[in-house]
Design a protein around this motif. Structure first.
Motif, PDB file in Angstrom:
ATOM      1  N   TRP A 124       0.826  -1.213   0.000  1.00 24.67           N
ATOM      2  CA  TRP A 124       0.000   0.000   0.000  1.00 24.67           C
ATOM      3  C   TRP A 124       0.855   1.256   0.000  1.00 24.67           C
ATOM      4  CZ3 TRP A 124      -5.012  -0.138  -1.072  1.00 24.67           C
ATOM      5  CH2 TRP A 124      -5.652  -1.387  -0.978  1.00 24.67           C
ATOM      6  N   PHE A 125       2.121   1.087   0.369  1.00 21.85           N
ATOM      7  CA  PHE A 125       3.037   2.225   0.296  1.00 21.85           C
ATOM      8  C   PHE A 125       3.318   2.582  -1.165  1.00 21.85           C
ATOM      9  CE2 PHE A 125       7.534   3.519  -0.173  1.00 21.85           C
ATOM     10  CZ  PHE A 125       7.443   4.778   0.390  1.00 21.85           C
ATOM     11  N   ASP A 126       3.451   1.557  -1.998  1.00 19.74           N
ATOM     12  CA  ASP A 126       3.738   1.787  -3.428  1.00 19.74           C
ATOM     13  C   ASP A 126       2.766   2.796  -4.038  1.00 19.74           C
ATOM     14  OD1 ASP A 126       5.547  -0.245  -3.060  1.00 19.74           O
ATOM     15  OD2 ASP A 126       4.831  -1.485  -4.732  1.00 19.74           O
ATOM     16  N   SER A 127       1.469   2.535  -3.828  1.00 19.24           N
ATOM     17  CA  SER A 127       0.476   3.420  -4.446  1.00 19.24           C
ATOM     18  C   SER A 127       0.336   4.717  -3.654  1.00 19.24           C
ATOM     19  CB  SER A 127      -0.869   2.716  -4.585  1.00 19.24           C
ATOM     20  OG  SER A 127      -1.266   2.137  -3.361  1.00 19.24           O
ATOM     21  N   GLY A 128       0.503   4.626  -2.336  1.00 23.30           N
ATOM     22  CA  GLY A 128       0.394   5.829  -1.511  1.00 23.30           C
ATOM     23  C   GLY A 128       1.454   6.869  -1.849  1.00 23.30           C
ATOM     24  N   ALA A 129       2.595   6.385  -2.347  1.00 24.59           N
ATOM     25  CA  ALA A 129       3.691   7.306  -2.660  1.00 24.59           C
ATOM     26  C   ALA A 129       3.703   7.692  -4.140  1.00 24.59           C
ATOM     27  CB  ALA A 129       5.025   6.660  -2.268  1.00 24.59           C
ATOM     28  N   ILE A 156     -15.184   3.294  -1.147  1.00 28.41           N
ATOM     29  CA  ILE A 156     -15.061   3.568   0.295  1.00 28.41           C
ATOM     30  C   ILE A 156     -14.036   2.676   0.998  1.00 28.41           C
ATOM     31  CG2 ILE A 156     -17.011   2.038   0.857  1.00 28.41           C
ATOM     32  CD1 ILE A 156     -17.645   4.486   2.955  1.00 28.41           C
ATOM     33  N   ASP A 157     -13.777   1.468   0.481  1.00 27.05           N
ATOM     34  CA  ASP A 157     -12.780   0.607   1.128  1.00 27.05           C
ATOM     35  C   ASP A 157     -11.400   1.271   1.129  1.00 27.05           C
ATOM     36  OD1 ASP A 157     -13.078   0.297  -1.620  1.00 27.05           O
ATOM     37  OD2 ASP A 157     -11.963  -1.572  -1.645  1.00 27.05           O
ATOM     38  N   GLN A 158     -11.211   2.222   0.225  1.00 24.43           N
ATOM     39  CA  GLN A 158      -9.903   2.884   0.145  1.00 24.43           C
ATOM     40  C   GLN A 158      -9.677   3.886   1.271  1.00 24.43           C
ATOM     41  OE1 GLN A 158      -7.638   1.702  -1.774  1.00 24.43           O
ATOM     42  NE2 GLN A 158      -8.982   0.347  -2.907  1.00 24.43           N
ATOM     43  N   THR A 159     -10.712   4.135   2.111  1.00 23.56           N
ATOM     44  CA  THR A 159     -10.449   4.943   3.303  1.00 23.56           C
ATOM     45  C   THR A 159      -9.477   4.198   4.208  1.00 23.56           C
ATOM     46  OG1 THR A 159     -12.391   4.003   4.376  1.00 23.56           O
ATOM     47  CG2 THR A 159     -12.661   6.167   3.349  1.00 23.56           C
ATOM     48  N   ARG A 160      -9.392   2.873   4.031  1.00 18.44           N
ATOM     49  CA  ARG A 160      -8.411   2.076   4.762  1.00 18.44           C
ATOM     50  C   ARG A 160      -7.268   1.676   3.839  1.00 18.44           C
ATOM     51  NH1 ARG A 160     -11.502   3.972   7.683  1.00 18.44           N
ATOM     52  NH2 ARG A 160     -12.811   2.999   9.262  1.00 18.44           N
ATOM     53  N   GLY A 161      -7.324   2.145   2.602  1.00 18.33           N
ATOM     54  CA  GLY A 161      -6.324   1.759   1.614  1.00 18.33           C
ATOM     55  C   GLY A 161      -5.649   2.988   1.046  1.00 18.33           C
ATOM     56  N   TRP A 162      -5.894   3.211  -0.235  1.00 23.17           N
ATOM     57  CA  TRP A 162      -5.157   4.247  -0.954  1.00 23.17           C
ATOM     58  C   TRP A 162      -5.390   5.651  -0.405  1.00 23.17           C
ATOM     59  CZ3 TRP A 162      -6.356   7.540  -5.545  1.00 23.17           C
ATOM     60  CH2 TRP A 162      -5.177   8.029  -6.153  1.00 23.17           C
ATOM     61  N   PHE A 163      -6.654   5.983  -0.104  1.00 27.18           N
ATOM     62  CA  PHE A 163      -6.920   7.320   0.455  1.00 27.18           C
ATOM     63  C   PHE A 163      -6.044   7.540   1.685  1.00 27.18           C
ATOM     64  CE2 PHE A 163     -11.569   7.050  -1.184  1.00 27.18           C
ATOM     65  CZ  PHE A 163     -11.217   7.660  -2.381  1.00 27.18           C
ATOM     66  N   TYR A 164      -5.936   6.487   2.495  1.00 28.79           N
ATOM     67  CA  TYR A 164      -5.154   6.619   3.723  1.00 28.79           C
ATOM     68  C   TYR A 164      -3.655   6.691   3.442  1.00 28.79           C
ATOM     69  CZ  TYR A 164      -2.627   5.610   7.938  1.00 28.79           C
ATOM     70  OH  TYR A 164      -1.703   5.674   8.949  1.00 28.79           O
ATOM     71  N   THR A 165      -3.144   5.750   2.650  1.00 28.48           N
ATOM     72  CA  THR A 165      -1.683   5.735   2.472  1.00 28.48           C
ATOM     73  C   THR A 165      -1.209   6.965   1.701  1.00 28.48           C
ATOM     74  OG1 THR A 165      -1.883   4.283   0.529  1.00 28.48           O
ATOM     75  CG2 THR A 165      -1.479   3.232   2.634  1.00 28.48           C
TER      76      THR A 165
END
Ligand SMILES: [Zn+2]
Ligand SMILES: [Zn+2]
Length: 946
Positions: free
Chosen positions: A521-526, A547-556
């Motif tokens: 998840w760091f890969d996409s977060g960065a 909405i699942d990305q509130t724990r995924g990409w949105f967050y990272t």
């Protein structure tokens, strides 16, 4: 009605080819952009699974705003991306190779395994590309960022180095969520994606007190939902201020919280009470000797198996006495560290018991059989108080679905908890749609933020760039390949990177890389940094995911930005609800309720599927996908608009004029143009505020008004000989269609293009057009209110007609309309008369009401009879395949004098109504003639084509 569906899809394919042949997407990005750049980031999907219907939802919403902003005059470069590392990929390859765990991967070799992962990433690339293309999602896939590419990995290392330099990356030995199957830590955001309701066996266990004064029948009762942790018990915790009772239960004396006695041992008798603080220090016999035997003779031996106190003890469930297994619980570990409890593992990283666990050795801790055998053993030894089924929400691995365990070990963390305030502060600045996500689902998550468990003991991922000196233990973080002195074609993946030895900066010794890779998840977060968007194209103006990305990409994405000390990564976020099946169930292979997006697109067109996603409900709500609704929408929006365009094409003659300043507009025209500009205004406002549903619905309503009111009321104008009025009607219609095409372009790009080209738009594509500008002067308030009043009156009068059983073709004498204003313009009165088919409309002042005079005179009946004949003949024309260019001589023959009189009175209306040149009432009936009764008069009617 013939099935028009295949042609919709075929037409979309033609439009696609047209776009590609003419390079339209590229032209839209490169055209003049007076308003500057608008930044969109694509959250990268993984192409190792087929695209699903939820990807249609995300891609439809991702596509909409950039198209809109492009038309508004922004430059919206749209770089695609692919997420290519991590457990999702590794698991897919393990499945392919028939592997069940890490041992087989190591045996197979990391190098060939990672090669397979790299290939596997592109398994469904063709499907993804075709799906993206077919949906009309404009994104640059040719220059997409790919997270496994060396340059991307190097970018990630640069980010990690900055985080390291800020002192936020650290290693710690502590209890962390761990997937035994995957053999790796999971972060709290991964954990949050995998909760499932499960039934476990919970047990109440008796720990035998060994303080001298007892008679050997005194026990402390503790409760657990994870019996596999019982052999690792090293302490029991009580609350200092909680009241406890010693209960006589059969032959036993049992300690438990006083408040729970009635529930747990209702037939027991309280023999003594004590505060928790009085129990502290009480010693008990270990349930199993394994840990004690293993640490025999060490300093730790004397430090376990007694009662201690802890502030996390409650009496909400359990017994008020908490079983403590320091290696397998976060609270337990913290307590153990604080008071020095023995730390000894009975379980391996693969989740199986070590040989020291005796009869449990080699067994997987999460197997239900393990719990059963431990319970049986305890029961056999008289140490089981009771057991019961316990339903709770328990975390499972987000990828392999195994039960997660909590396990003490070394891991790398990013100190997110120290950045909590900054995370919340930056979140405040984001415009979320729906807005409740900000302080709700996302804000709540941030308020509880944990340190980011960052390392994964896996293979296919961004290697953690930390090198540890073999001599002095010094750790250094590498931020670029140059620091490693490697060849230009260096592959930074394992195992190659593991072979790179670095000289220790401190002592000159050899430093080797830690074995871990990073959380995927760091890969996409960065991505803003690793894909080169930062600093020029940062932050994004718009991103969109489910909405699942509130724990995924949105967050990272936010976590990485804040860890780098930067502001929020996106200004506006649309957060989508999930797509469920028609009954509201989650789609899954096992339920067999998966909807395949390409099948839907092929059947109903990409536009229909997109339109469905925009309009069925608000973006943030979950959508129950129902094919039936899709069919209805396709007809109601695109079917109707298509018919209007066909009508236009039938009459258009190339003379259309701009409607601004056009003389001869009717009240109906003014109203239509007012509706048009009202819609332009509201759609623009909506989209600028990242609201999608209302604008799409407004366009739908506009199409409906154009078709079922303006055009239906205007039909005769196109057929009449009043050429000037026909030109006005055509010009108004063209203006409406062109503007609707532009408004629709971001939502339904194919259909909008089709309409635009058919109506003669000036640019090569509607997508190269500028967004319509509202003409406030066209929003004629009087026309809007008068027409709304008129339509309401008409619908009430038609209802009255239906109630009286009077067919609308039968003219009636009069209607009375009472309005508070007492006024309705002459043109509107004429409209009511015509719509309701009454001879006169009286407007009076008073409370709003309508009434209808339903008395029929012979004259009214004769007029109605002719209307009926017109309807019949036109139906015959249609079934005879005649077009509007064909002329006929109409034939009517009847012995009824009233019919003869009717024909005499309404001859012109009859002939004009059927596009005729004359009327014949004698001689032989033509072949197509039909005999029927109208208003009880028998007649024979037909026609001869001229
Ligand atoms: Zn797993
Ligand atoms: Zn060193």
């Amino acid at each position: 009605m013939p099935d028009a569906r295949p042609s919709v899809s075929e037409r979309e394919k033609e439009v696609l080819e047209y776009w590609e042949k003419n390079d339209i997407f590229k032209k839209t990005v490169e055209k003049d952009a007076p308003r500057g750049a608008f930044v969109f980031y694509e959250g990268p999907p993984t192409a190792n699974g087929k695209p699903g219907i939820h990807h249609v939802e995300a891609r439809a919403f991702k596509d909409l705003i950039p198209r809109f902003r492009t038309m508004q005059g922004y430059r919206v470069a749209r770089k695609g991306g692919w997420d290519t590392h991590g457990l999702p990929v590794e698991l897919e390859v393990e499945k392919q190779l028939g592997f069940t765990g890490k041992a087989q991967i190591e045996e197979f070799g990391i190098a060939p395994f990672n090669e397979k992962c790299k290939e596997s990433v592109w398994t469904y690339l063709t499907d993804w590309k075709e799906f993206t293309r077919r949906l009309g999602f404009w994104v640059d896939l040719d220059n997409a960022y790919v997270t496994y590419k060396p340059e991307y990995v190097e970018g990630l290392w640069g980010v990690i180095k900055k985080i390291w330099d800020r002192g936020l990356l650290y290693q710690d030995y502590r209890v962390t969520p761990h997937c035994p199957r995957c053999g790796t830590s999971l972060s709290s955001h991964e954990l949050a994606q995998g909760y499932k309701d499960v039934k476990d066996i919970s047990v109440y266990v008796k720990f035998k007190v060994i303080t001298k004064e007892t008679d050997g029948n005194e026990y402390l009762v503790a409760w657990t939902t994870t019996p596999w942790t019982l052999p690792s018990n090293v302490a029991l915790a009580v609350g200092e201020d909680i009241a406890y009772a010693l209960v006589k239960h059969g032959e036993d004396l049992l300690w438990m919280a006083r408040d729970l006695v009635a529930k747990l041992a209702p037939d027991g008798e309280i023999v003594r009470e004590a505060q928790g603080s009085a129990l502290v220090g009480m010693e008990y016999e270990p349930l199993y000797p394994f840990v004690r035997d293993a640490i025999k003779g060490t300093e730790q031996e004397k430090k376990g198996w007694f009662v201690t106190s802890a502030d996390f003890v409650t009496t909400t469930d359990g017994t008020g006495i908490v079983h403590t297994a320091v290696m397998y619980g976060a609270d337990d570990f913290e307590l153990g560290t604080k008071i020095g409890l023995p730390k000894y593992h009975l379980v391996k990283l693969d989740g199986t018991f070590l040989p020291s666990a005796d009869f449990l050795a080699g067994r997987l801790v999460t197997d239900e059989g393990v719990a059963v055998d431990i319970i049986k053993d305890l029961a056999h030894r008289g140490l089981l108080f009771k057991k019961e089924k316990f339903e709770h929400s328990y975390p499972h691995c987000w990828r392999c679905k195994s039960k997660v365990i909590y396990y003490a070990k070394d891991s790398w963390y990013i100190r997110m908890s120290s950045l909590r305030d900054k995370l919340l502060e930056e979140n405040e600045k984001i415009n979320w749609e729906p807005s409740h996500i900000r302080d709700g689902r996302f804000g709540e998550w941030l308020r509880e933020v944990k340190d980011w468990a960052f390392s994964r003991e896996r293979y296919w991922g961004t290697p953690l760039p930390i090198w540890v000196c073999e001599e002095c233990g010094d750790k250094q973080c590498v931020g670029s390949f140059a620091e490693l002195d490697v060849r230009a074609d260096f592959d930074p993946h394992r195992p190659h990177v593991d072979e790179v030895v670095v000289k220790c900066a401190k002592c000159g010794g050899s430093a080797r890389r830690v074995k871990d890779v990073c959380d995927v998840w760091f890969d996409s977060g960065a991505m803003p940094y690793a894909s080169g968007e930062y600093p020029d194209r940062y932050p994004a103006d718009y991103i969109c995911e489910a909405i699942d990305q509130t724990r995924g990409w949105f967050y990272t994405l936010l976590a990485v930005s804040v860890a780098l000390g930067l502001e929020r990564p996106a200004k506006n976020i649309i957060c989508l609800g999930h797509v469920l099946d028609a009954k509201g169930k989650k789609m899954s292979k096992s339920l067999g309720n998966i909807v395949r997006p390409m099948e839907m697109i092929d059947a109903y067109g990409a536009d229909s599927v997109r339109w469905y996603m925009y309009t069925i409900n608000q973006p943030g709500e979950s959508k129950r996908f129902d094919e039936k609704t899709l069919v209805e929408m396709q007809r109601a929006v695109f079917g109707i608009l298509g018919n209007v365009v066909s009508f236009y094409e039938t009459y258009a003659d190339g003379r259309m004029q701009p409607v601004v300043g056009l003389a001869g507009l009717t009240a109906l025209d003014s109203w239509m143009l007012a509706r048009l500009h009202e819609t332009v205004r509201d759609v623009t406002d909506g989209l600028e505020s990242y609201r999608v549903t209302e604008p799409a619905r407004l366009i739908g309503a506009l199409i409906d008004d154009l078709s079922t009111w303006w055009l239906r009321r205007s039909r005769d104008r196109f057929k009449s000989n009043d050429d000037a009025d026909k030109l006005v009607a055509l010009s108004v219609m063209r203006e409406c269609l062109l503007t609707i095409a532009k408004l629709m372009a971001p939502f339904a790009p194919f259909f909008a293009e089709d309409v635009y080209l058919r109506v003669g738009g000036e640019k090569p594509s509607v997508h190269l057009e500028t967004w319509p500008v509202v003409d406030a002067s066209a929003i004629n308030g009087v026309a809007l209110t008068q027409m709304a009043q008129t339509r309401s009156v008409v619908s009430k009068l038609l209802e009255a007609r239906a109630n009286a059983g009077k067919n609308v073709r039968q003219a009636l004498a009069s209607a009375t309309v009472t309005l508070p204003s007492g006024e309705l313009g002459a043109e509107y009165v004429a409209l009511v008369k015509d719509e309701v088919n009454v001879k006169a409309v009286l407007v009076e002042k008073g409370e709003y009401a309508v009434s209808l005079d339903v008395t029929l005179t012979p004259a009214l009946v004769r007029e109605g009879t002719v209307r009926e004949i017109v309807r019949r003949v036109n139906a015959m024309r249609k079934s005879g395949g005649l077009t509007i260019d064909d002329r006929i001589e109409v034939y009517v023959q009847s012995i009824e004098p009233e019919v003869a009189l009717a024909l005499e009175e309404h001859r012109d209306a009859l002939v004009a109504g059927v596009l005729g040149t004359g009327l014949c009432t004698t001689g032989d009936a033509p072949d197509n003639a039909e005999t029927f009764r109208a208003n009880e008069f028998e007649m024979t009617v037909g026609f001869t084509k001229i």
